[in-house]
Design a protein around this motif. Structure first.
Motif, PDB file in Angstrom:
ATOM      1  N   PRO A  53      32.542  24.620  57.212  1.00 49.76           N
ATOM      2  CA  PRO A  53      33.730  25.411  57.568  1.00 49.76           C
ATOM      3  C   PRO A  53      33.467  26.440  58.669  1.00 49.76           C
ATOM      4  N   ARG A  54      32.228  26.530  59.145  1.00 51.36           N
ATOM      5  CA  ARG A  54      31.935  27.530  60.179  1.00 51.36           C
ATOM      6  C   ARG A  54      32.670  27.248  61.484  1.00 51.36           C
ATOM      7  N   HIS A  55      32.783  25.978  61.830  1.00 53.88           N
ATOM      8  CA  HIS A  55      33.440  25.602  63.082  1.00 53.88           C
ATOM      9  C   HIS A  55      34.443  24.506  62.786  1.00 53.88           C
ATOM     10  N   VAL A  56      35.696  24.763  63.110  1.00 50.66           N
ATOM     11  CA  VAL A  56      36.767  23.810  62.839  1.00 50.66           C
ATOM     12  C   VAL A  56      37.135  23.118  64.146  1.00 50.66           C
ATOM     13  N   VAL A  57      36.798  21.838  64.230  1.00 55.01           N
ATOM     14  CA  VAL A  57      37.120  21.015  65.396  1.00 55.01           C
ATOM     15  C   VAL A  57      37.824  19.768  64.874  1.00 55.01           C
ATOM     16  N   SER A  58      38.946  19.424  65.471  1.00 54.97           N
ATOM     17  CA  SER A  58      39.733  18.292  64.965  1.00 54.97           C
ATOM     18  C   SER A  58      38.994  16.972  65.189  1.00 54.97           C
ATOM     19  N   THR A  59      39.286  16.014  64.315  1.00 55.83           N
ATOM     20  CA  THR A  59      38.673  14.688  64.432  1.00 55.83           C
ATOM     21  C   THR A  59      39.040  14.001  65.750  1.00 55.83           C
ATOM     22  N   ILE A  97      24.871  25.750  70.455  1.00 54.80           N
ATOM     23  CA  ILE A  97      24.052  24.545  70.549  1.00 54.80           C
ATOM     24  C   ILE A  97      23.267  24.313  69.254  1.00 54.80           C
ATOM     25  N   ALA A  98      22.720  25.385  68.675  1.00 53.63           N
ATOM     26  CA  ALA A  98      21.925  25.247  67.451  1.00 53.63           C
ATOM     27  C   ALA A  98      22.771  24.663  66.319  1.00 53.63           C
ATOM     28  N   ASP A  99      24.007  25.139  66.179  1.00 53.81           N
ATOM     29  CA  ASP A  99      24.884  24.646  65.108  1.00 53.81           C
ATOM     30  C   ASP A  99      25.286  23.188  65.348  1.00 53.81           C
ATOM     31  N   ALA A 100      25.625  22.882  66.603  1.00 56.33           N
ATOM     32  CA  ALA A 100      26.028  21.515  66.915  1.00 56.33           C
ATOM     33  C   ALA A 100      24.871  20.546  66.722  1.00 56.33           C
ATOM     34  N   ALA A 101      23.677  20.935  67.188  1.00 55.98           N
ATOM     35  CA  ALA A 101      22.504  20.069  67.036  1.00 55.98           C
ATOM     36  C   ALA A 101      22.175  19.865  65.565  1.00 55.98           C
ATOM     37  N   ALA A 106      21.906  16.425  60.819  1.00 58.86           N
ATOM     38  CA  ALA A 106      22.291  16.214  59.422  1.00 58.86           C
ATOM     39  C   ALA A 106      23.081  14.919  59.277  1.00 58.86           C
ATOM     40  N   GLN A 107      23.949  14.647  60.238  1.00 58.03           N
ATOM     41  CA  GLN A 107      24.726  13.407  60.197  1.00 58.03           C
ATOM     42  C   GLN A 107      23.814  12.188  60.311  1.00 58.03           C
ATOM     43  N   LYS A 108      22.772  12.276  61.163  1.00 63.82           N
ATOM     44  CA  LYS A 108      21.830  11.158  61.307  1.00 63.82           C
ATOM     45  C   LYS A 108      21.087  10.904  59.995  1.00 63.82           C
ATOM     46  N   VAL A 109      20.731  11.985  59.298  1.00 63.16           N
ATOM     47  CA  VAL A 109      20.026  11.827  58.020  1.00 63.16           C
ATOM     48  C   VAL A 109      20.926  11.145  57.000  1.00 63.16           C
ATOM     49  N   VAL A 110      22.174  11.611  56.904  1.00 65.72           N
ATOM     50  CA  VAL A 110      23.134  10.983  55.980  1.00 65.72           C
ATOM     51  C   VAL A 110      23.387   9.535  56.387  1.00 65.72           C
ATOM     52  N   ASP A 111      23.459   9.293  57.680  1.00 65.53           N
ATOM     53  CA  ASP A 111      23.648   7.933  58.179  1.00 65.53           C
ATOM     54  C   ASP A 111      22.502   7.027  57.739  1.00 65.53           C
ATOM     55  N   ARG A 169      18.661  29.332  62.971  1.00 61.76           N
ATOM     56  CA  ARG A 169      20.086  28.977  63.062  1.00 61.76           C
ATOM     57  C   ARG A 169      20.276  27.465  62.966  1.00 61.76           C
ATOM     58  N   PHE A 170      19.318  26.735  63.536  1.00 59.86           N
ATOM     59  CA  PHE A 170      19.390  25.265  63.492  1.00 59.86           C
ATOM     60  C   PHE A 170      19.315  24.774  62.046  1.00 59.86           C
ATOM     61  N   ILE A 171      18.356  25.278  61.291  1.00 58.91           N
ATOM     62  CA  ILE A 171      18.207  24.853  59.893  1.00 58.91           C
ATOM     63  C   ILE A 171      19.425  25.289  59.069  1.00 58.91           C
ATOM     64  N   ALA A 172      19.875  26.532  59.304  1.00 55.30           N
ATOM     65  CA  ALA A 172      21.043  27.020  58.566  1.00 55.30           C
ATOM     66  C   ALA A 172      22.289  26.199  58.888  1.00 55.30           C
ATOM     67  N   GLY A 173      22.325  25.603  60.091  1.00 53.06           N
ATOM     68  CA  GLY A 173      23.471  24.800  60.496  1.00 53.06           C
ATOM     69  C   GLY A 173      23.619  23.502  59.714  1.00 53.06           C
ATOM     70  N   MET A 174      22.592  23.137  58.937  1.00 52.66           N
ATOM     71  CA  MET A 174      22.674  21.939  58.104  1.00 52.66           C
ATOM     72  C   MET A 174      23.168  22.277  56.702  1.00 52.66           C
ATOM     73  N   HIS A 175      24.006  23.289  56.607  1.00 58.13           N
ATOM     74  CA  HIS A 175      24.486  23.779  55.313  1.00 58.13           C
ATOM     75  C   HIS A 175      25.206  22.706  54.509  1.00 58.13           C
ATOM     76  N   VAL A 176      25.679  21.655  55.189  1.00 52.42           N
ATOM     77  CA  VAL A 176      26.380  20.583  54.482  1.00 52.42           C
ATOM     78  C   VAL A 176      25.484  19.921  53.435  1.00 52.42           C
ATOM     79  N   LEU A 177      24.170  19.941  53.660  1.00 51.69           N
ATOM     80  CA  LEU A 177      23.245  19.309  52.723  1.00 51.69           C
ATOM     81  C   LEU A 177      23.225  20.025  51.371  1.00 51.69           C
ATOM     82  N   ARG A 178      23.728  21.258  51.344  1.00 48.69           N
ATOM     83  CA  ARG A 178      23.794  22.032  50.103  1.00 48.69           C
ATOM     84  C   ARG A 178      25.199  22.047  49.505  1.00 48.69           C
TER      85      ARG A 178
END
Length: 266
Positions: A53-59, A97-101, A106-111, A169-178
């Motif tokens: 929820p940190r960054h809301v970008v439409s699909t 950049i850190a959040d986007a990366a 994280a998406q690659k890991v889930v993939d 910031r990069f590691i924290a940006g993978m908050h979806v994993l939690r």
């Protein structure tokens, strides 16, 4: 990859390859092209979940950026199109950049995890497979799981105030994993993408006259995704090597196999 590709094609009958491409049915290729964009939409939806929820970008906007990233990777080595997507997210959406990366990784890991789940039944469904196939699936599963656990623990340590360092910031940006709910949503989107990819494989196989069961498509998906880990521009060569690795096992002649690989790639 160039050497492996040469080993596969050195005895190829190029005339028969031309015949296989000339005689390919065009109508199964139309749905294959259409649903290829469905895969990209799933990837965009998954990235939206990773950023929220940190960054809301439409699909739809992420869908456009994903297409741009794939297009750029066609002409740039080492999948550099991903850098273009990060730049677009920063310039147009204000995502650091850190959040986007972090979201992309994280998406690659889930993939990777969902891909293993998707192809795991292959050794049970395809008879007389070489033992290396099952071992390769097990190794990829183990590596991906270890990476997921390591990132899960690392994200858990990023509590309290946001880190001042880029790595923090990069590691924290993978908050979806939690976040179990968002993680399941992202995994569902990736599983849908794999299902779409399997339908694409079936369509193109049918187009070139290769009649194989769905389980054979799972094997092709696994081997080609294993070889495209090597980041050649636009996956040239590596995808074809992955297809040959499966079709040789399945008893498909090399000319039709390469015709399938070229049309699927295109």
């Amino acid at each position: 990859m160039a050497v492996l590709l040469w080993l596969f094609v050195r005895e190829l009958d190029w005339h028969q390859l031309g015949v296989a491409l000339r005689d390919a049915r065009w109508w199964p290729l139309l749905p294959a092209v259409a649903i290829a964009f469905g895969m990209l939409w799933c990837a965009a939806f998954g990235l939206r979940i990773m950023l929220a929820p940190r960054h809301v970008v439409s699909t739809p906007r992420l869908f456009r950026y994903t297409i741009v990233a794939y297009a750029a990777s066609v002409i740039a080595p080492a999948r550099a199109g991903e850098l273009v997507r990060l730049w677009l997210l920063k310039q147009r959406e204000g995502v650091p950049i850190a959040d986007a990366a972090a979201a992309v990784v994280a998406q690659k890991v889930v993939d990777g995890l969902t891909m293993i789940l998707f192809v795991a039944p292959t050794p049970l469904l395809v008879p007389d497979l070489p033992t290396w196939v099952g071992r390769a699936i097990a190794i990829v599963a183990a590596v991906t799981l270890v990476l997921f656990v390591a990132l899960y623990l690392a994200v858990g340590r990023q509590t309290g105030e946001p880190s001042a360092t880029w790595l923090g910031r990069f590691i924290a940006g993978m908050h979806v994993l939690r976040s179990p709910r968002r993680l399941w949503l992202a995994a569902g989107a990736q599983l849908l993408a794999w299902a779409i990819d399997l339908v694409m494989v079936a369509c193109v196989l049918h187009a070139v006259g290769i009649e194989l069961p769905v389980s054979a498509g799972l094997l092709i998906l696994f081997t080609l995704n294993l070889t495209i880990i090597v980041p050649t521009p636009a996956n040239l060569g590596s995808l074809e090597v992955g297809v040959f690795a499966a079709t040789r096992i399945l008893g498909v002649d090399d000319e039709r196999a390469l015709a399938f690989a070229l049309l699927y790639h295109a």
